[in-house]
Design an enzyme around this catalytic site. Structure first.
Site, mmCIF file in Angstrom:
data_model
loop_
_atom_site.group_PDB
_atom_site.id
_atom_site.type_symbol
_atom_site.label_atom_id
_atom_site.label_comp_id
_atom_site.label_asym_id
_atom_site.label_seq_id
_atom_site.Cartn_x
_atom_site.Cartn_y
_atom_site.Cartn_z
ATOM 1 N N ASP A 10 17.324 -2.819 -5.916
ATOM 2 C CA ASP A 10 18.644 -3.444 -5.806
ATOM 3 C C ASP A 10 19.092 -3.877 -7.201
ATOM 4 O O ASP A 10 18.458 -4.737 -7.816
ATOM 5 C CB ASP A 10 18.511 -4.663 -4.870
ATOM 6 N N ILE A 11 20.144 -3.276 -7.691
ATOM 7 C CA ILE A 11 20.586 -3.528 -9.085
ATOM 8 C C ILE A 11 20.940 -4.992 -9.314
ATOM 9 O O ILE A 11 20.856 -5.482 -10.450
ATOM 10 C CB ILE A 11 21.771 -2.592 -9.420
ATOM 11 N N ASN A 24 36.214 0.067 -7.845
ATOM 12 C CA ASN A 24 37.420 0.871 -7.589
ATOM 13 C C ASN A 24 38.497 0.373 -8.542
ATOM 14 O O ASN A 24 38.327 -0.637 -9.217
ATOM 15 C CB ASN A 24 37.876 0.763 -6.125
ATOM 16 N N ASP A 34 29.400 -2.297 -5.217
ATOM 17 C CA ASP A 34 30.484 -3.215 -5.616
ATOM 18 C C ASP A 34 30.401 -4.488 -4.773
ATOM 19 O O ASP A 34 30.429 -5.614 -5.284
ATOM 20 C CB ASP A 34 31.821 -2.491 -5.387
ATOM 21 N N SER A 117 29.616 6.995 -8.086
ATOM 22 C CA SER A 117 30.416 7.964 -7.327
ATOM 23 C C SER A 117 29.666 8.691 -6.215
ATOM 24 O O SER A 117 30.280 9.477 -5.483
ATOM 25 C CB SER A 117 31.035 9.047 -8.244
ATOM 26 N N THR A 118 28.361 8.450 -6.060
ATOM 27 C CA THR A 118 27.587 9.253 -5.088
ATOM 28 C C THR A 118 27.561 8.644 -3.698
ATOM 29 O O THR A 118 26.932 9.190 -2.790
ATOM 30 C CB THR A 118 26.119 9.426 -5.569
ATOM 31 N N GLY A 119 28.222 7.533 -3.501
ATOM 32 C CA GLY A 119 28.274 6.922 -2.160
ATOM 33 C C GLY A 119 29.614 7.223 -1.525
ATOM 34 O O GLY A 119 29.936 8.375 -1.197
ATOM 35 N N TYR A 121 32.356 7.699 -2.746
ATOM 36 C CA TYR A 121 33.195 8.672 -3.465
ATOM 37 C C TYR A 121 32.683 10.092 -3.351
ATOM 38 O O TYR A 121 33.266 11.029 -3.904
ATOM 39 C CB TYR A 121 33.374 8.257 -4.926
HETATM 40 N N1 APR Z 1 21.836 -1.604 -5.906
HETATM 41 C C1 APR Z 1 21.840 -0.353 -6.451
HETATM 42 N N2 APR Z 1 22.533 0.675 -5.932
HETATM 43 C C2 APR Z 1 23.240 0.435 -4.799
HETATM 44 C C3 APR Z 1 23.284 -0.840 -4.175
HETATM 45 C C4 APR Z 1 22.541 -1.883 -4.778
HETATM 46 N N3 APR Z 1 22.523 -3.118 -4.273
HETATM 47 N N4 APR Z 1 24.083 -0.740 -3.072
HETATM 48 C C5 APR Z 1 24.497 0.536 -3.002
HETATM 49 N N5 APR Z 1 23.985 1.253 -4.033
HETATM 50 C C6 APR Z 1 24.135 2.668 -4.351
HETATM 51 C C7 APR Z 1 24.484 3.602 -3.226
HETATM 52 O O1 APR Z 1 23.333 3.877 -2.448
HETATM 53 C C8 APR Z 1 24.945 4.809 -4.020
HETATM 54 O O2 APR Z 1 23.821 5.564 -4.431
HETATM 55 O O3 APR Z 1 25.215 2.806 -5.262
HETATM 56 C C9 APR Z 1 25.582 4.186 -5.278
HETATM 57 C C10 APR Z 1 27.097 4.271 -5.345
HETATM 58 O O4 APR Z 1 27.640 4.179 -4.045
HETATM 59 P P1 APR Z 1 28.942 3.262 -3.769
HETATM 60 O O5 APR Z 1 28.580 1.851 -3.930
HETATM 61 O O6 APR Z 1 29.525 3.724 -2.464
HETATM 62 O O7 APR Z 1 29.941 3.617 -4.962
HETATM 63 P P2 APR Z 1 30.879 4.887 -5.181
HETATM 64 O O8 APR Z 1 30.388 6.113 -4.479
HETATM 65 O O9 APR Z 1 31.097 4.939 -6.683
HETATM 66 O O10 APR Z 1 32.237 4.457 -4.456
HETATM 67 C C11 APR Z 1 32.991 3.408 -5.014
HETATM 68 O O11 APR Z 1 33.094 2.248 -2.929
HETATM 69 O O12 APR Z 1 32.262 0.151 -2.655
HETATM 70 C C12 APR Z 1 33.407 0.848 -2.896
HETATM 71 O O13 APR Z 1 34.775 -0.658 -4.161
HETATM 72 C C13 APR Z 1 33.990 0.522 -4.240
HETATM 73 O O14 APR Z 1 35.999 1.725 -3.765
HETATM 74 C C14 APR Z 1 34.789 1.768 -4.500
HETATM 75 C C15 APR Z 1 33.894 2.862 -3.955
#
Ligand code: APR
Length: 170
Positions: A10-11, A24, A34, A117-119, A121
């Site tokens: 967890d970052i 975003n 985020d 971007s891998t979640g 997005y």
């Molecule tokens: N620690 C580390 N990595 C995490 C954590 C955490 N606590 N929570 C989620 N992640 C990982 C996800 O598993 C994924 O691999 O972060 C990566 C990015 O995923 P998202 O958070 O969905 O971000 P992204 O794909 O860039 O989409 C951004 O999602 O949350 C919204 O406000 C954000 O609109 C924006 C969009």
């Protein structure tokens, strides 16, 4: 001697100078990493973000880390994956370049990235990891202050992808 490493976790718990947030364009919080960062940092973070006037895709902005162990947060906005031909790779590269530039300008030594971007997005994990590793490798060679890049993978699959990439060129 600079280093690039990958951990699974967890970052928001990392004791580094800065963690990068996959935000975003509004910078007003969201889900995923985020949401986790805003929850862990506390409400003062949103107050500071409100004054930043948003963030363009590929750009990055610095805030305090507040209640996080990390001193700073670097907010960057990754590209939404379409089909790979809409400039997504270059925009993702810019996220890493601009985040590292801000870290260097602020004399930060250690920085941790999520898998931008891998979640939500939808960016393909392996393609994103390749861009992340290649870009950070190049940038670290010309960095003045930054010496340590950590890729913080929440999921096992991401961790495996980064492990393979990093072991290939070590
Ligand atoms: N620690 C580390 N990595 C995490 C954590 C955490 N606590 N929570 C989620 N992640 C990982 C996800 O598993 C994924 O691999 O972060 C990566 C990015 O995923 P998202 O958070 O969905 O971000 P992204 O794909 O860039 O989409 C951004 O999602 O949350 C919204 O406000 C954000 O609109 C924006 C969009």
């Amino acid at each position: 001697m600079s280093s690039i490493e990958v951990i699974q976790g967890d970052i928001t718990e990392l004791q580094v100078n800065a963690i990068v947030n996959a935000a975003n364009a509004s910078l007003m919080g969201g889900g995923g990493v985020d949401g986790a960062i805003h929850r862990a940092a506390g409400s003062e973070l949103l107050e500071e973000c409100r004054k930043l006037g948003g963030c363009e895709t590929g750009e990055a902005k610095l805030t305090n880390g507040y209640q996080l162990p990390a001193r700073f947060i670097i907010h960057t906005v990754g590209p939404v994956w379409q089909d790979g031909n809409q400039g997504e790779p270059e925009l993702l590269r810019q996220c890493y370049i601009n985040s590292l530039k801000i870290a260097d300008q602020n004399q930060l030594v250690s920085i941790a990235f999520p898998c931008i971007s891998t979640g939500a997005y939808g960016y393909p994990k392996a393609l994103a990891a390749e861009t992340a590793v290649n870009t950070c490798r190049d940038q670290l060679q010309q960095a003045n202050a930054v010496q340590k890049v950590i890729f913080c993978c929440f999921g096992e699959q991401d961790y495996e992808i980064y492990q393979k990439l990093l072991s290939k060129h070590q």
